[in-house]
Design a protein around this motif. Sequence first.
Motif, PDB file in Angstrom:
ATOM      1  N   ILE A 135      85.760  44.079  77.213  1.00  0.00           N
ATOM      2  CA  ILE A 135      85.632  45.352  76.505  1.00  0.00           C
ATOM      3  C   ILE A 135      86.600  46.334  77.140  1.00  0.00           C
ATOM      4  N   THR A 136      87.292  47.086  76.317  1.00  0.00           N
ATOM      5  CA  THR A 136      88.274  48.049  76.795  1.00  0.00           C
ATOM      6  C   THR A 136      87.680  49.445  76.750  1.00  0.00           C
ATOM      7  N   LEU A 137      87.821  50.161  77.830  1.00  0.00           N
ATOM      8  CA  LEU A 137      87.362  51.544  77.862  1.00  0.00           C
ATOM      9  C   LEU A 137      88.360  52.427  77.117  1.00  0.00           C
ATOM     10  N   PRO A 138      87.863  53.455  76.430  1.00  0.00           N
ATOM     11  CA  PRO A 138      88.799  54.386  75.784  1.00  0.00           C
ATOM     12  C   PRO A 138      89.600  55.129  76.839  1.00  0.00           C
ATOM     13  N   ASP A 139      90.813  55.537  76.468  1.00  0.00           N
ATOM     14  CA  ASP A 139      91.620  56.258  77.452  1.00  0.00           C
ATOM     15  C   ASP A 139      91.117  57.698  77.607  1.00  0.00           C
ATOM     16  N   GLU A 140      91.569  58.314  78.663  1.00  0.00           N
ATOM     17  CA  GLU A 140      91.097  59.660  79.005  1.00  0.00           C
ATOM     18  C   GLU A 140      91.414  60.669  77.905  1.00  0.00           C
ATOM     19  N   ASN A 141      92.558  60.507  77.228  1.00  0.00           N
ATOM     20  CA  ASN A 141      92.915  61.428  76.144  1.00  0.00           C
ATOM     21  C   ASN A 141      91.923  61.352  74.988  1.00  0.00           C
ATOM     22  N   GLU A 142      91.520  60.137  74.639  1.00  0.00           N
ATOM     23  CA  GLU A 142      90.557  59.973  73.542  1.00  0.00           C
ATOM     24  C   GLU A 142      89.221  60.626  73.906  1.00  0.00           C
ATOM     25  N   ILE A 143      88.788  60.422  75.126  1.00  0.00           N
ATOM     26  CA  ILE A 143      87.526  61.022  75.573  1.00  0.00           C
ATOM     27  C   ILE A 143      87.629  62.543  75.540  1.00  0.00           C
ATOM     28  N   GLN A 144      88.733  63.080  76.034  1.00  0.00           N
ATOM     29  CA  GLN A 144      88.926  64.533  76.036  1.00  0.00           C
ATOM     30  C   GLN A 144      88.942  65.081  74.612  1.00  0.00           C
ATOM     31  N   GLU A 145      89.649  64.412  73.704  1.00  0.00           N
ATOM     32  CA  GLU A 145      89.699  64.851  72.305  1.00  0.00           C
ATOM     33  C   GLU A 145      88.307  64.831  71.682  1.00  0.00           C
ATOM     34  N   PHE A 146      87.529  63.796  71.976  1.00  0.00           N
ATOM     35  CA  PHE A 146      86.176  63.686  71.448  1.00  0.00           C
ATOM     36  C   PHE A 146      85.307  64.844  71.954  1.00  0.00           C
ATOM     37  N   LEU A 147      85.355  65.098  73.248  1.00  0.00           N
ATOM     38  CA  LEU A 147      84.543  66.176  73.817  1.00  0.00           C
ATOM     39  C   LEU A 147      84.973  67.548  73.281  1.00  0.00           C
ATOM     40  N   GLU A 148      86.263  67.740  73.093  1.00  0.00           N
ATOM     41  CA  GLU A 148      86.751  68.995  72.516  1.00  0.00           C
ATOM     42  C   GLU A 148      86.291  69.144  71.065  1.00  0.00           C
ATOM     43  N   ALA A 149      86.317  68.041  70.315  1.00  0.00           N
ATOM     44  CA  ALA A 149      85.856  68.076  68.923  1.00  0.00           C
ATOM     45  C   ALA A 149      84.374  68.432  68.852  1.00  0.00           C
ATOM     46  N   ILE A 150      83.589  67.891  69.764  1.00  0.00           N
ATOM     47  CA  ILE A 150      82.154  68.202  69.816  1.00  0.00           C
ATOM     48  C   ILE A 150      81.958  69.706  70.081  1.00  0.00           C
ATOM     49  N   GLU A 151      82.721  70.229  71.014  1.00  0.00           N
ATOM     50  CA  GLU A 151      82.613  71.657  71.344  1.00  0.00           C
ATOM     51  C   GLU A 151      82.999  72.540  70.152  1.00  0.00           C
ATOM     52  N   LYS A 152      84.070  72.168  69.454  1.00  0.00           N
ATOM     53  CA  LYS A 152      84.591  73.007  68.378  1.00  0.00           C
ATOM     54  C   LYS A 152      83.861  72.807  67.058  1.00  0.00           C
ATOM     55  N   GLN A 153      83.515  71.551  66.749  1.00  0.00           N
ATOM     56  CA  GLN A 153      82.990  71.245  65.418  1.00  0.00           C
ATOM     57  C   GLN A 153      81.500  70.919  65.401  1.00  0.00           C
ATOM     58  N   GLY A 154      80.905  70.778  66.570  1.00  0.00           N
ATOM     59  CA  GLY A 154      79.474  70.535  66.624  1.00  0.00           C
ATOM     60  C   GLY A 154      79.112  69.076  66.846  1.00  0.00           C
ATOM     61  N   VAL A 155      77.820  68.861  67.093  1.00  0.00           N
ATOM     62  CA  VAL A 155      77.342  67.525  67.444  1.00  0.00           C
ATOM     63  C   VAL A 155      77.230  66.585  66.248  1.00  0.00           C
ATOM     64  N   GLY A 156      77.467  67.072  65.047  1.00  0.00           N
ATOM     65  CA  GLY A 156      77.475  66.195  63.878  1.00  0.00           C
ATOM     66  C   GLY A 156      78.482  65.063  64.024  1.00  0.00           C
ATOM     67  N   ILE A 157      79.569  65.330  64.714  1.00  0.00           N
ATOM     68  CA  ILE A 157      80.572  64.289  64.970  1.00  0.00           C
ATOM     69  C   ILE A 157      79.958  63.159  65.785  1.00  0.00           C
ATOM     70  N   ALA A 158      79.127  63.504  66.751  1.00  0.00           N
ATOM     71  CA  ALA A 158      78.480  62.487  67.579  1.00  0.00           C
ATOM     72  C   ALA A 158      77.575  61.604  66.725  1.00  0.00           C
ATOM     73  N   ARG A 159      76.888  62.197  65.776  1.00  0.00           N
ATOM     74  CA  ARG A 159      76.019  61.400  64.893  1.00  0.00           C
ATOM     75  C   ARG A 159      76.844  60.429  64.055  1.00  0.00           C
ATOM     76  N   LYS A 160      77.988  60.883  63.581  1.00  0.00           N
ATOM     77  CA  LYS A 160      78.871  59.992  62.812  1.00  0.00           C
ATOM     78  C   LYS A 160      79.345  58.832  63.681  1.00  0.00           C
ATOM     79  N   ILE A 161      79.695  59.124  64.929  1.00  0.00           N
ATOM     80  CA  ILE A 161      80.123  58.077  65.863  1.00  0.00           C
ATOM     81  C   ILE A 161      78.971  57.108  66.108  1.00  0.00           C
ATOM     82  N   ALA A 162      77.758  57.635  66.256  1.00  0.00           N
ATOM     83  CA  ALA A 162      76.588  56.782  66.487  1.00  0.00           C
ATOM     84  C   ALA A 162      76.354  55.855  65.290  1.00  0.00           C
ATOM     85  N   ILE A 163      76.493  56.373  64.087  1.00  0.00           N
ATOM     86  CA  ILE A 163      76.296  55.553  62.883  1.00  0.00           C
ATOM     87  C   ILE A 163      77.366  54.471  62.797  1.00  0.00           C
ATOM     88  N   ARG A 164      78.623  54.835  63.025  1.00  0.00           N
ATOM     89  CA  ARG A 164      79.700  53.830  63.009  1.00  0.00           C
ATOM     90  C   ARG A 164      79.460  52.766  64.067  1.00  0.00           C
TER      91      ARG A 164
END
Length: 105
Positions: free
Chosen positions: A63-92
């Motif tokens: 299993i490959t870990l996501p790179d630091e940039n992807e993690i940072q972008e995800f956390l920034e998206a959560i901060e800016k757009q809300g936790v709904g993004i996390a729910r979409k990721i959980a469903i996928r």
Amino acid sequence: MSHYPTQKTKFDGIVDIFSYLVKEKVYGPVDRLARAVDPDMVRTALYEALRYVSTEQRKGAQITLPDENEIQEFLEAIEKQGVGIARKIAIRSLTRGLTKESIKT
């Protein structure tokens, strides 16, 4: 014939780690991600997932870990757009992980 999309989509590395956990029947982190009500809960779920997967890597899991940039972008998206993004990721992740699980058995 592959059951997985060949085109990479946004946050695919994060989906991969959570779907790996689903495949391994470790549902806690993906459940926490789906139920997150604030960015701190998302960060906690992500930390737990990364921690578990890194341990599995040391045991030989492919299993490959996501790179630091992807993690940072995800956390920034959560901060800016809300936790709904996390729910979409959980469903996928759940969908992809359950598909992998059915292929495995």
